[in-house]
Structure formats: C-alpha cells, structure tokens
Design a protein around this motif. Structure first.
Motif, PDB file in Angstrom:
ATOM      1  N   LEU A  87       0.835  -1.198   0.000  1.00  0.00           N
ATOM      2  CA  LEU A  87       0.000   0.000   0.000  1.00  0.00           C
ATOM      3  C   LEU A  87       0.875   1.256   0.000  1.00  0.00           C
ATOM      4  N   ARG A  88       1.910   1.212   0.829  1.00  0.00           N
ATOM      5  CA  ARG A  88       2.828   2.340   0.907  1.00  0.00           C
ATOM      6  C   ARG A  88       3.452   2.589  -0.456  1.00  0.00           C
ATOM      7  N   ASN A  89       3.815   1.511  -1.059  1.00  0.00           N
ATOM      8  CA  ASN A  89       4.421   1.573  -2.376  1.00  0.00           C
ATOM      9  C   ASN A  89       3.441   2.197  -3.372  1.00  0.00           C
ATOM     10  N   HIS A  90       2.192   1.817  -3.256  1.00  0.00           N
ATOM     11  CA  HIS A  90       1.162   2.302  -4.161  1.00  0.00           C
ATOM     12  C   HIS A  90       0.917   3.790  -3.954  1.00  0.00           C
ATOM     13  N   LEU A  91       1.004   4.234  -2.682  1.00  0.00           N
ATOM     14  CA  LEU A  91       0.686   5.613  -2.359  1.00  0.00           C
ATOM     15  C   LEU A  91       1.838   6.561  -2.651  1.00  0.00           C
ATOM     16  N   GLY A  92       3.027   6.040  -2.718  1.00  0.00           N
ATOM     17  CA  GLY A  92       4.180   6.914  -2.853  1.00  0.00           C
ATOM     18  C   GLY A  92       4.660   7.327  -1.478  1.00  0.00           C
ATOM     19  N   THR A  93       5.212   8.523  -1.386  1.00  0.00           N
ATOM     20  CA  THR A  93       5.845   8.951  -0.140  1.00  0.00           C
ATOM     21  C   THR A  93       4.822   9.197   0.948  1.00  0.00           C
ATOM     22  N   MET A  94       5.053   8.623   2.107  1.00  0.00           N
ATOM     23  CA  MET A  94       4.138   8.794   3.239  1.00  0.00           C
ATOM     24  C   MET A  94       4.768   8.133   4.454  1.00  0.00           C
ATOM     25  N   PRO A  95       4.967   8.886   5.517  1.00  0.00           N
ATOM     26  CA  PRO A  95       5.553   8.282   6.713  1.00  0.00           C
ATOM     27  C   PRO A  95       4.679   7.134   7.208  1.00  0.00           C
ATOM     28  N   SER A  96       5.304   6.033   7.551  1.00  0.00           N
ATOM     29  CA  SER A  96       4.519   4.833   7.829  1.00  0.00           C
ATOM     30  C   SER A  96       3.672   4.959   9.085  1.00  0.00           C
ATOM     31  N   THR A  97       4.133   5.768  10.046  1.00  0.00           N
ATOM     32  CA  THR A  97       3.342   5.902  11.281  1.00  0.00           C
ATOM     33  C   THR A  97       2.019   6.595  10.975  1.00  0.00           C
ATOM     34  N   ARG A  98       2.087   7.628  10.121  1.00  0.00           N
ATOM     35  CA  ARG A  98       0.871   8.354   9.808  1.00  0.00           C
ATOM     36  C   ARG A  98      -0.077   7.470   8.994  1.00  0.00           C
ATOM     37  N   LEU A  99       0.505   6.762   8.084  1.00  0.00           N
ATOM     38  CA  LEU A  99      -0.298   5.909   7.223  1.00  0.00           C
ATOM     39  C   LEU A  99      -1.124   4.911   8.039  1.00  0.00           C
TER      40      LEU A  99
END
Lengths: 450, 273
Positions: free
Chosen positions: A74-86
């Motif tokens: 999912l992170r990969n799909h979304l691009g940049t995004m801190p994992s804690t927030r995600l």
C-alpha cells in the motif's frame, strides 16, 4: 486455518489529502496485483481502488506477516508517506468482519453518498483484474460472487438506490413522472447557470432531443445551443416559444420574475393544455410562484427540489438499515460455507482413498478374467456406484457437522476410521497454493458445489 | 353447477383483489402475476356460469339486477385483463379489481327473483344492446379508475408532497392518455348500445322513446361523455378537469344502472310493460 483479511482506507478513515494522493495513484497504472508473486504470505488478493477508497482483500494463513506485506504494498502504491501516519488511516478487518465490510462496500452502504451505484461496477472491474492476474482462487472467488449477489439483493429488496439525491436528477425524475417518455419533449433553457446546464445534460441523457436556449448574452446562448445541438431564441421572444415547450429550465440572474401568472395562463389554451413543467433554479426566483396554481402547469423551485432530496436522503438512510439486515444474514451464510471448507480436505482424501482402492482391486480382478469390452465397462460402472453409494452418507454427515464447533472431532474420527494420512488432511489454502492449476483445486471446487 | 361457478368466481375475484391490494404496498412482479392469473381463472368460471345460465333461460342472462351486475363484473374483468396485456400497467389492477368485487358482491346480495319469461328479451337486438352498453360501461369504469389514479398523482406533484403511492403510479401523461383512449373506445360503443336500444324499442313498442327513467338517465350520461369527448378533442381539455368529468360520468352510469334497476320502475326494471 485460512483467514480472510481486508485492509484499506476510505473517506471516513483518511483525510482528503491522503485520498487525493490516492486519486493520483489511481491514474497511474502500476497495478499492485503485479506484485502478487512477491507476497509470500498472501494466498489470494483482490485490489479495489476508487477515488474515495482503496481496499486490499486477501486470504492468508499467517495474518501478521501477511498484513505487514500488504501494508508495504500500500505504501508503495501511495508513494511517499511516513509509515506511522499511514497506519492511523488504515483499518483492518478480519474474517467475518472483512466479509461484512466487503458486502457493505458493494451495497454502497459505506459510500459517501449512500446508495450510489458506481461502486459495484468498480468492484466488478477489480475482480475481473484479479482473475486476469490469477490472484483469486476458491475462497475469494466464492466471496466476490457472493458479494455481487448480496449487492444485487440489497438493490432489489430495498429502495436504497431508487430515489434521486441531486438537484438535477430530482428534476429529471419529476419530469418523468409528469411526461413519462421524454424523447419527444422540448426543453427551453433560460439563462445558463451551472446547475441548469447539469439538469439540461441529465435531460439529454434521458432522451430529450430538442433543446432551445435563450440567454441575454447571445454568444453564451450560441455556445450552449451548439453543445446541446439545439437552437437559440432571442430573450424577448421567450413568451412566444412557451407554446411549443414542455419543460422550461430557468436560471437567470434577474431580480424580477421573468414569467408571471398571466404570461403562462394566457398561453395554456393555445398549447391545448399540454402539461408544462417549470424548473426554476434561480435565486431570486425567475418564475412567479402563483404559476403553480394553473391547471396542467407544475412549478418547482430550488427549495422544492432540495426538499425532495432531503426526504430522499432520509429515505435512503432508512433503507440502509434494512440493507444491514440482509448483509448480516448473508454474512452468516458465508461463515457457514467457510466452515465447510475445513471438512473439504477430509472429504477429498476419503474419495481419493476409495478411488485408489477401487482401481487397484478392479485391476487385479480384470487381469485374470478375459472379458469383453462391454463387460469391462459394466464392471467399471458397478464398482464406481458401489463406492459412491458407500461414501454418500459419511460425506453428507461431515458436511452437516461442518457448521458446528465440534467439527474437528468428527474430522478427526473420520480420518482415524478410514486411516487417512495427515498429508491429505492439510489446509485448503496450502493445497491451492501448492498446485493452483492442479486437479486438486478443481476437486475442491467440485466438492464445494455439491 | 352454476352456483358453484359463481362462488368460485367470487372467491377468485376476492383473492385477486387482495393480491392486487398487497401489490399496491409491495412492488413484486410475482404478486401481480399471481393476482392476474387468479382474476383470469375467476373470469373463466364466471363466463362458464353466465353461459350456463343463459343456455338454461334461453337468452342472455341479464334479465334481473343480479344477472346484470354479474354480467357487468364479468365484462369489467375481461376488459381489465385485456387492457393489462396491452398496456402492462400493473398498478391499474389495484384500482380496477376492487370494482369487480364490489359488483360481484352486490350481485350476490340482490334478491334473485326469477322474472317471468318474456319473449321480448329473446332477441339478438337485446343481446347487442346490453353487450355494447356494458362494454362501454366497463371501459368507462377503467377510465374512472385511471382518473382516480391521475388525481392522486396530480395532487402529489402539484402540492410537492409525496406519499407512498408516488413512486408506484405512472406518469400523468400516460394516465391521461389511457383515460382518453378508454373514452374514445367507450363512447362509440355507448352510442351503438343506445341506438340499438331505441331501434328495438321502436320495433316492439312502436316508439323509440318512452320516457322510461332509464332512458332519460342514459341520455344524460351519454351527454356527459359527449361533452367530455368534445372538450377533449376540440378544446384540448386534459388532466384534472377531464379526470373529474370522467369520474362524474361514471357516477352517472352507476345511478342509471343501479338506481333504476333497484328503485325505479320502468321497462328496464325487467317487469314487462
């Protein structure tokens, strides 16, 4: 034990910025299903992405590891995004909660506008993609098909999608209730507000072929008329054209009413009392409210339309409650089906063992008999039917016990009683994972269908 | 046999109507299909009963009020069944079938006194006269039901207040058109029925007009429908006014039909002059 997990975010769990990122990601065509072979702990996967939600539906035997893998995806799909927030935007449902959530999504109970019909189509596309990438098997296949039928049931048994929830749609619904068929009706568009254009477009899609535009700025009128394949009339000639019109959409910025009671009344005889429908979406209003009192004339202003929408929204919420009942019911049914999965390997093992014995013994007997082909066939059929009849009751018994909590006991007994080896008694998902295209899977499918 | 058929008919009509009333509240095509089939079965029994009775008395069984009401109910149901096949307007059944039940029940409540046989009524003219008029009345009954539906729907749209019927009823224009066609078909039939009546009266009584109460009322009814037709065709009346007039016209039919048969004396009250 095979688990169903649903991981995702929607308009409720994630703020608009994150969803915007999603929307951007939607437009790229890097399909996460391509990465399916790299997900070691995930046995089946369906990926749904719309502009308001993204959902990963998968089955696995090791939930914790699988969830980790999918989150990375999912992170990969979304691009940049801190994992804690995600993580805080994501919800995860397991087993029957996941099934229920999926049913709710498909039935549009989880949508921003409850009852909107697009989501089911999007889910169907997602499923089609998953089948193309061969990422769905026994369980998700069954689950998705069930989901479609639940959504269909909700649509047909409740009125969740039946009433209009936008101004332009409400106006078109009303027009249909007055005129029935809109194909041969003429529409006069006075003024050119955004909402009026939307309503005009709706009317066009409902079959209206003749559109006449009147606007104070001629250029704008000409532009609009070209768009709707219509004609223009000078603003001063509106009253004369009323004679031939059926639906009048007004949205001018005029501070005074442009159509008065007498304007309309005096023209009704000329048009032989054919019904006339005014949709007045201008504020202040363009049509004198008294016009509504004339026979065969119907006038709806923006507040009337808004009132209909509010009522319809309320109606949808009520219907949603009924839909929840249907979903709860179907979730239980699916749980029962899932439970039968646990006995399926035993049933297959039982059948295989019996078949093996039959073949061996038949071989032995046939080898020292000299029979004609016809008799051989008869022997074949005879032994087959003996085996089938003999196994019928135990299999039925197992299937019946599958929904009970004590099923493990019965499975255990059966395995001991028939001396079935442990290898055959392993889990369905591992079976399917080992040999996706194998006979075993089709065996399972066959067993499940019975 | 006849009595059994009549009982079966009444049962079928009642069940069909109950089905249609349920259909009014629950939009399930299956309910409609079942109700329609039950009504059809009722119509078959009814036809059997009427034919048996007609064969027994040697003329069309409309000699007393009971028979007349029953024959009218039969024609009404047949008319509805055919219209439904043509128009596929399912909700119409919920409004027409109760009328059939009312007429059927009324027929069983009216005393069944056998009328002394009269050669006067054993004529093809009478059969033609009655059948044409009753068919016209059946069509007007459908127009009456459609007009009620129209007024209900019109009021909801006009007052911007939508009840549960709003989604179930068809569009105003459709209802108005159906009412119009019923009138177009019914009026010539009514005229033909009246003309044959006058012609036969002229033959047997040597005068077409006898100041019989039913004659007078029939003529008034005919005038009402003539006005309605004229206004519709020439002036372009439609919608609410036309619907009210259709309802008024059917009330006049009821007065002509029931009032005279039950309360007034004349040569239509089936005692021979």
């Amino acid at each position: 034990m095979c688990r169903i997990i649903l991981l995702g975010m929607n308009h409720k769990s994630a703020p608009v910025e994150v969803r915007e990122q999603l929307a951007v990601a939607c437009q790229q065509d890097s399909n996460p299903l391509l990465l399916f072979p790299h997900l070691e702990n995930v046995s089946e996967l369906v990926f749904l992405s719309t502009c308001n939600r993204v959902e990963f539906l998968f089955t696995c035997t090791q939930p914790v590891k699988a969830v980790q893998e999918v989150k990375a995806l999912l992170r990969n799909h979304l691009g940049t995004m801190p994992s804690t927030r995600l993580d805080s935007y994501i919800y995860a449902h397991e087993d029957m909660d996941a099934v229920k959530h999926l049913f709710r999504v498909a039935s549009s109970l989880d949508s921003m506008v409850i009852g909107e019909p697009q989501i089911l189509g999007q889910l169907k596309t997602a499923y089609r993609q998953a089948t193309e990438y061969r990422t769905v098997r026994v369980i998700l296949n069954r689950l998705l098909h069930k989901t479609f039928s639940v959504a269909k049931r909700v649509r047909s048994e409740t009125c969740i999608g039946s009433c209009a929830v936008s101004i332009s749609y409400a106006a078109v619904e009303l027009a249909r209730k007055i005129f029935g068929e809109l194909r041969d009706k003429r529409v006069l568009l006075i003024g050119a507000g955004e909402m009026a254009e939307l309503a005009a477009e709706h009317l066009m899609t409902q079959g209206v072929r003749q559109m006449v535009v009147a606007n104070r700025t001629l250029q704008r009128a000409v532009d609009l008329a070209r768009r709707y394949n219509g004609e223009t009339v000078p603003f001063d000639h509106i009253l004369d054209t009323l004679k031939n019109m059926d639906i009048v959409l007004t949205s001018t910025g005029s501070t005074e009413p442009i159509l008065t009671f007498m304007d309309v009344k005096s023209r009704m005889r000329e048009r032989r009392n054919r019904p006339l429908f005014f949709i007045d979406i201008a504020v202040p209003r363009d049509v004198d409210p008294a016009v509504n009192q004339i026979d065969n004339v119907y006038l709806y202003d923006i507040d009337d339309l808004q009132g209909i929408i509010d009522l319809n929204m309320e109606e949808r919420r009520k219907e949603a409650e009924r839909a929840e009942h249907i979903i709860a019911e179907e979730t239980i049914k699916f749980r029962n089906w899932m439970a039968t999965l646990d006995v399926v390997p035993t049933i297959i093992a039982l059948r295989e063992k019996a078949e093996r014995i039959r073949c061996n013994e038949l071989q032995k007997t046939l080898s020292h008999l000299s029979l004609e082909e016809k008799d051989r066939q008869a022997m074949e059929v005879l032994t087959q039917s003996i085996v089938k009849k003999l196994l019928h009751d135990p299999i039925l018994f197992l299937k019946k016990k599958a929904a009970r909590d004590t099923k493990d006991l019965y499975v255990d007994y059966t395995q001991q009683l028939f001396n079935l080896t442990e290898r055959n008694g392993s889990d369905v998902s591992s079976l399917t994972e080992e040999a996706p295209d194998d006979k075993k899977e089709s065996n399972i499918l066959k067993t499940l269908k019975k | 046999m006849e009595a059994l058929f009549i009982i079966l008919t009444t049962l079928c009509y009642t069940c069909g109507t109950v089905g249609y009333l349920i259909y009014l509240f629950r939009d399930r095509p299956a309910i409609h299909r079942t109700s329609w089939a039950i009504l059809l079965a009722g119509a078959v029994f009814h036809l059997g009963a009427v034919l048996l009775r007609s064969a027994r008395i040697g003329q069309l069984a409309v000699t007393n009020s009971q028979e007349a009401l029953s024959f009218f109910a039969l024609l009404l149901v047949i008319t509805y069944l055919i219209i439904q096949l043509r128009l596929q307007l399912r909700i119409l059944g919920s409004f027409v079938s109760p009328l059939a039940v009312i007429f059927m029940l009324a027929s069983s409540l009216v005393p069944d006194h056998m009328v002394p046989k009269s050669e006067l009524f054993k004529s093809g003219w009478v059969t033609l006269h009655v059948t044409a008029l009753f068919l016209a009345n059946a069509l007007f009954a459908v127009a009456f039901s459609v007009s009620i539906m129209y007024l209900l729907q019109e009021r909801q749209i006009k007052n911007k207040h939508f009840g549960f019927l709003y989604p179930r009823l068809p569009s105003l224009e459709r209802l108005d058109t159906i009412s119009h066609y019923c009138l177009l078909a019914g009026f010539p039939l009514m005229t033909a029925g009246l003309v044959t009546g006058f012609a036969y009266a002229a033959m047997v009584w040597h005068s077409p007009w006898n100041w019989d109460p039913k004659e007078i009322l029939s003529l008034i009814t005919w005038l009402i429908y003539a006005v309605l037709l004229h206004e519709r065709l020439a002036v372009g009346w439609r919608g609410r006014k036309a619907a009210w007039l259709a309802i008024f016209g059917f009330s006049a039919i009821l007065v002509t039909f029931l009032g005279v048969n039950l309360f007034l004396k004349g040569h239509h009250s089936i005692t021979v002059r």
